[in-house]
Design a protein around this motif. Structure first.
Motif, PDB file in Angstrom:
ATOM      1  N   LYS A  98       0.876  -1.173   0.000  1.00 37.28           N
ATOM      2  CA  LYS A  98       0.000   0.000   0.000  1.00 37.28           C
ATOM      3  C   LYS A  98       0.906   1.214   0.000  1.00 37.28           C
ATOM      4  O   LYS A  98       1.862   1.301   0.773  1.00 37.28           O
ATOM      5  CB  LYS A  98      -0.876   0.031   1.248  1.00 37.28           C
ATOM      6  CG  LYS A  98      -1.955  -1.011   1.267  1.00 37.28           C
ATOM      7  CD  LYS A  98      -2.787  -0.867   2.532  1.00 37.28           C
ATOM      8  CE  LYS A  98      -3.778  -1.983   2.645  1.00 37.28           C
ATOM      9  NZ  LYS A  98      -4.511  -1.937   3.914  1.00 37.28           N
ATOM     10  N   LEU A 142       1.519  -1.638   4.433  1.00 31.57           N
ATOM     11  CA  LEU A 142       1.662  -0.207   4.214  1.00 31.57           C
ATOM     12  C   LEU A 142       3.144   0.154   4.286  1.00 31.57           C
ATOM     13  O   LEU A 142       3.855  -0.283   5.185  1.00 31.57           O
ATOM     14  CB  LEU A 142       0.890   0.558   5.292  1.00 31.57           C
ATOM     15  CG  LEU A 142       0.878   2.076   5.201  1.00 31.57           C
ATOM     16  CD1 LEU A 142       0.156   2.534   3.939  1.00 31.57           C
ATOM     17  CD2 LEU A 142       0.198   2.667   6.427  1.00 31.57           C
ATOM     18  N   THR A 178      -3.721   6.486   6.812  1.00 34.09           N
ATOM     19  CA  THR A 178      -3.200   6.573   5.451  1.00 34.09           C
ATOM     20  C   THR A 178      -3.109   8.021   4.998  1.00 34.09           C
ATOM     21  O   THR A 178      -2.118   8.434   4.393  1.00 34.09           O
ATOM     22  CB  THR A 178      -4.074   5.752   4.487  1.00 34.09           C
ATOM     23  OG1 THR A 178      -4.105   4.396   4.945  1.00 34.09           O
ATOM     24  CG2 THR A 178      -3.551   5.798   3.070  1.00 34.09           C
TER      25      THR A 178
END
Length: 192
Positions: A98, A142, A178
């Motif tokens: 991600k 991530l 995020t």
């Protein structure tokens, strides 16, 4: 196209696809003609070679062993282990992450010998293409810029886009985290 295998895997759920030649070159103008899995299967029913555009929150590190790439080197650069992984025909792999807005561009061997990056305006070949096999189907990890031991590209002044619409129930923490990582990656100053 084996749409069931693509649609059943969450990583491919909201992505688009296009057919390629056996040499991995696109058969269509892929930036304009990529389609969701079920539409791609109808548009190109006899294809067995497929690719997926990267970017839009997805970064893929391509470890090319035939050019000297080593998966362990990717982890020493700060990329997390245990992410979604696809074995490639040459014995290398694609590691899916991600991307919170790192600004990493497509590159060939800039991170190390045999290590390429596919991000915005890039693509990767995917299963069920012959020779490509999912070997770790965990959710992509991530990538956080302060964990990486690489020189980040110089930031150009950018406008920060505001999250539009509602954040769905159960996704608040991930969405805000995020967004925060994206702001930090762009070196947006925090209010005093």
């Amino acid at each position: 196209m084996e749409t069931n295998s693509l649609l059943s895997n969450p990583i491919f759920k909201d992505r688009t696809f296009f057919p390629t030649n056996p040499d991995k070159t696109p058969k269509v103008k892929w930036k304009e003609q990529s389609l969701p899995a079920n539409e791609a299967a109808l548009a190109w029913p006899n294809e067995s070679h497929w690719a997926m555009p990267t970017g839009n929150g997805l970064l893929v590190v391509d470890v090319d062993t035939k050019n000297g790439g080593n998966e362990e080197e990717v982890y020493t650069l700060g990329f997390p282990r245990g992410t979604f992984r696809v074995q490639t025909p040459s014995g290398g792999c694609h590691l899916y992450y991600k991307d919170p807005g790192l600004n990493l561009r497509n590159s060939v061997q800039k991170l190390g010998k045999g290590i390429d990056v596919r991000s915005d305006s890039g693509y990767v070949c995917i299963p069920p293409m012959p020779g490509y096999k999912i070997t770790c189907d965990h959710e992509p990890k991530l990538v956080l810029p302060y964990d990486l031991k690489i020189k980040m590209p110089e930031d150009k002044p950018t406008q920060v886009s505001v999250v539009e619409g509602e954040i769905q129930e159960g996704s608040r923490n991930t969405s805000l985290f995020t967004l925060g990582c994206s702001l930090r990656a762009r070196r947006i100053p925090t209010p005093a």
